[in-house]
Write a protein that holds these residues in place. Structure first.
Motif, short mmCIF file in Angstrom:
data_model
loop_
_atom_site.label_atom_id
_atom_site.label_comp_id
_atom_site.label_asym_id
_atom_site.label_seq_id
_atom_site.Cartn_x
_atom_site.Cartn_y
_atom_site.Cartn_z
N LYS A 284 4.94 8.26 9.26
CA LYS A 284 3.81 7.97 8.36
C LYS A 284 3.09 9.30 8.07
N HIS B 71 0.82 -1.22 0.00
CA HIS B 71 0.00 0.00 0.00
C HIS B 71 0.85 1.26 0.00
N ALA C 251 -0.46 -7.06 -0.77
CA ALA C 251 -1.73 -6.53 -0.28
C ALA C 251 -2.07 -7.14 1.08
N GLY D 233 4.16 -2.56 11.61
CA GLY D 233 2.88 -3.26 11.79
C GLY D 233 2.95 -4.67 11.22
C1 LIG Z 1 -2.96 -10.18 6.69
C2 LIG Z 1 -3.38 -8.74 6.71
N1 LIG Z 1 -4.09 -8.28 7.74
C3 LIG Z 1 -4.49 -6.99 7.78
C4 LIG Z 1 -4.19 -6.14 6.75
C5 LIG Z 1 -4.70 -4.71 6.75
N2 LIG Z 1 -3.58 -3.75 6.80
C6 LIG Z 1 -3.14 -3.14 5.71
S1 LIG Z 1 -1.88 -2.11 6.01
C7 LIG Z 1 -1.93 -2.47 7.68
C8 LIG Z 1 -0.98 -1.83 8.62
C9 LIG Z 1 0.42 -2.07 8.18
O1 LIG Z 1 1.30 -1.43 9.09
P1 LIG Z 1 2.81 -1.29 8.69
O2 LIG Z 1 3.32 -2.58 8.20
O3 LIG Z 1 3.49 -0.69 9.85
O4 LIG Z 1 2.81 -0.31 7.43
P2 LIG Z 1 2.56 1.26 7.43
O5 LIG Z 1 1.12 1.45 7.00
O6 LIG Z 1 2.83 1.79 8.78
O7 LIG Z 1 3.51 1.80 6.40
C10 LIG Z 1 -2.91 -3.40 7.94
C11 LIG Z 1 -3.25 -3.91 9.27
C12 LIG Z 1 -3.46 -6.68 5.67
N3 LIG Z 1 -3.15 -5.89 4.57
N4 LIG Z 1 -3.05 -7.95 5.67
#
Ligand SMILES: Cc1ncc(C[n+]2csc(CCOP(=O)(O)OP(=O)(O)O)c2C)c(N)n1
Ligand SMILES: CC(=O)[C@@H](O)[C@H](O)COP(=O)(O)O
Ligand SMILES: [Mg+2]
Length: 645
Positions: free
Chosen positions: A290, A84, A125, A157
């Motif tokens: 972020k 993302h 994703a 995360g």
């Molecule tokens: C298996 C899974 N669970 C939940 C999500 C929903 N999700 C998308 S981004 C995100 C947070 C990711 O945090 P981080 O890795 O710290 O990336 P940041 O957005 O801080 O750059 C979550 C929970 C997902 N994409 N995949």
């Protein structure tokens, strides 16, 4: 400071010269901050028009530029975890001209995709896959005798998911040439939870930013050493005992950092050092912000994780005028209501408090709401443990993310018959997130489990009944699914009713055609029934409510008193229709010439579009239903009944 775009877009003299990473090689290091400012402005303008993921991408602009500047992508493989945050990457890898098609029908994906670009070596994703995929590519390079850098960029995360540690563990053991860049912005979608985020915070703060000279010295000392790696690793290990190595070092990674992920003075020398001297697994801990560079996103990071179209100057996001409450809100409020009447009800989310609505539950019942991080497998078995002790856990997971915990559903919940409740949000097509997030398979993979009760809400009132029914049902696991977005505008009861398990309902009686719906296609069935009645085909509409247990009496009645029986669901083959067909066949109800047509999500990966367009393309809208009926009857129908021939 990012020059915020106004209309027209500010000049991007440097970015105009950078179409692909090779062009970056011609940009002087000293000009990279200016380039970063232009990339940021471009991204802000684009996402203000398309909506999408904003905060994450803004946080990795410098990091993305530095990686492409130092490494030889696409030969060196660059994998973004979740993906993302890949919009700057897409702008810099030949897709700037299409960046304003992001997440739209026929447009760029909002995530990395192999089919989209050679610069996207791995699709993402769902989170926490990058280290595993990167390790696979690193080992492949070794086996091929190719000298190739593989870089996995993973967020703090995403580091809360077990899969990431499985990969670290294996990479350390294999001593693979893998570069993991931990992008630590101390945020998931919401503030991160768990001991890992506290640990990272200690690392990021405890070990103040290493002076770049110190990093350089340390790196050369480690990476440049000609002595045998075994000695180097032994030295590292000993150091760990003395100074307390980090978790990553204990897992066999050389851990560098924390360094400032927005400083090219930090990023470039470290990445060049690792590129030129690195052997074995290396983890570079970068600290970023972020939403960096866009004040509204910096001020409200969780609100700018995923955004609607917005006004660049004010940050105000476009708000659709809802004609009905969102399913997620109805679920959350109903669960808060039930939990206020039953203190055994607890709620669990896997890092999606706002997406599931459990942030509202936590506001009222904070001691009974658990955000376990991006850890769906743990969430399900954690819920099973709670249920084993007499609690009523609601493990609220998106359909697509529940896929990650399927064995836990089978092994820890279903076989033991534990009364875990599964509110399944984002059932069916979700729209802009595309095939990776479609909730297509949960009916298929749950209704095949013995003892599972599987429901689908036809509208928001039904959803409220299903929350109450699930709260009251203690005989075993129970799930209820509902789509992303708003309801249909039906009146909501003060409190949900307890539905009789395994009983559907007839909405409208007819005599020739029966439409049996499971889920929110019911609204399209009612529209189709009007058209069919008008064409002289008297039509019954029924809402199954349950895929398991099936309402066998209802199905017998529909089969015996109609010529055509259509089932329809927002799910793939193997779900509700399969159970109905199996029952009809077993009962000999197909022997008399009943024309049965199952309507399911087609056997393709449906590309992103607006959900209603996706359902129309899948033939699961009212026109598709009418067309299916006429085809079943071997009749042509007039143009007036939808496009289908
Ligand atoms: C298996 C899974 N669970 C939940 C999500 C929903 N999700 C998308 S981004 C995100 C947070 C990711 O945090 P981080 O890795 O710290 O990336 P940041 O957005 O801080 O750059 C979550 C929970 C997902 N994409 N995949
Ligand atoms: C990247 C990711 O997986 C989440 O941000 C997801 O896109 C959220 O989906 P909703 O917008 O349906 O909550
Ligand atoms: Mg993060």
């Amino acid at each position: 400071m990012t020059q915020l775009p106004t209309n027209p877009m500010p000049a991007t003299p440097l970015l105009d010269k950078v179409n692909v990473p090779d062009d970056l090689k011609k940009v002087d290091d000293r000009d990279l901050p200016q380039l970063a400012s232009e990339v940021r402005a471009e991204m802000i303008d684009a996402v203000s028009r398309t909506g999408g993921h904003l905060g994450a991408g803004l946080g990795v602009v410098e990091l993305t530029i530095a990686i492409h500047k130092v490494f030889d992508t696409p030969n060196d493989r660059l994998i973004f975890d979740v993906g993302h945050q890949c919009y700057p990457h897409k702008i810099l890898t030949g897709r700037r001209d299409r960046i304003r098609t992001l997440r739209q029908e026929g447009g760029l994906s909002g995530f990395t995709r192999r089919a989209e670009s050679e610069y996207d070596p791995f699709g993402a994703a769902h989170s926490s896959t990058s280290i595993s995929a990167g390790l696979g590519m690193a080992v492949a390079a070794d086996l091929d005798g190719k000298s190739r850098n593989v870089i996995a960029v993973i967020g703090d995360g995403a580091m809360s998911a077990g899969m990431a540690y499985e990969a670290l563990n294996n990479a350390g053991a294999l001593d693979a040439r893998l570069i993991v860049i931990l992008n630590d912005n101390d945020m998931s979608i919401a503030p991160p939870t768990g001991a890992m985020s506290a640990y990272l915070a200690r690392l990021a703060s405890g070990r103040t930013y290493m002076g770049i000279r110190e990093v350089g010295k340390k790196l050369t000392a480690y990476l440049g050493k000609t002595v045998d790696r075994a000695i180097t690793r032994a030295v590292e290990h000993a150091r760990g005992y003395v100074t307390g190595g980090t978790l990553f070092e204990e897992m066999g990674f050389y851990h560098i950092g924390p360094i400032d992920g927005h400083s090219f003075d930090h990023l470039l020398p470290v990445l060049r050092n690792v590129r030129d001297n690195g052997r074995g697994p290396v983890l570079i801990h970068v600290v970023t912000q972020k939403g960096k560079g866009y004040p509204p996103a910096e001020a409200a990071v969780d609100k700018y994780h995923g955004v609607n179209k917005f006004d660049v100057i004010t940050g105000a996001q476009a708000k659709a005028k809802p004609n009905a409450p969102a399913y997620t809100s109805v679920f959350a409020e109903a669960l808060v209501q039930e939990a206020s009447l039953d203190d055994k009800i607890v709620a669990i989310t896997a890092a999606m408090p706002s997406g599931t609505g459990l942030d509202r539950f936590a506001a009222v019942h904070p001691s009974r709401c658990f955000d376990v991080g991006i850890a769906e497998q743990h969430a399900v078995t954690f819920a099973a443990g709670l249920a084993a002790e007499g609690y009523k856990p609601f493990a609220a997971l998106y359909s697509t993310f529940l896929q990650r915990a399927y064995d836990q559903v089978v092994h820890d919940v279903a076989i033991q018959g534990l009364p875990v409740r599964f509110p399944i949000d984002r059932a069916g097509f979700v729209g802009a997130d595309g095939p990776t997030h479609a909730g297509s398979f949960d009916t298929t993979y749950l209704a095949s489990l013995p003892g599972f009760v599987v429901m689908a809400a036809a509208d928001e009132a039904e959803l409220k009944h299903m929350v109450r029914t699930a709260a009251a049902y203690d005989e075993g696991p129970i799930s209820f699914r509902y789509p992303r977005g708003e309801g249909v505008g039906v009146e909501l009861p003060e409190r949900g009713e307890i539905l009789p398990i395994g009983k559907g309902r007839i909405i409208k009686e007819g005599t020739k055609v029966a439409l049996l719906s499971f889920g929110t296609r019911l609204a399209d069935c009612l529209v189709a029934a009007e058209d069919l009645d008008a064409a002289g085909l008297s039509t019954t509409v029924a809402d199954a409510r349950f895929a398991k247990p099936l309402d066998q009496d209802l199905i017998r009645q529909l089969a015996r008193h109609h010529e055509v029986l259509i089932t329809i669901e927002e799910g793939a083959i193997g779900g509700f229709a399969s159970h109905v067909l199996h029952f009809l066949a077993e009962e000999g109800l197909l022997d008399g010439g009943l024309r049965v047509r199952p309507m399911v999500i087609p056997d393709i990966w449906m590309e992103q579009a607006k959900p209603e367009a996706m359902y129309a393309r899948a033939g699961l809208d009212s026109a598709g239903i009418v067309s299916t009926v006429f085809k079943a009857l071997g009749q042509k129908h007039s143009v007036g009944f939808g496009a289908a021939g």
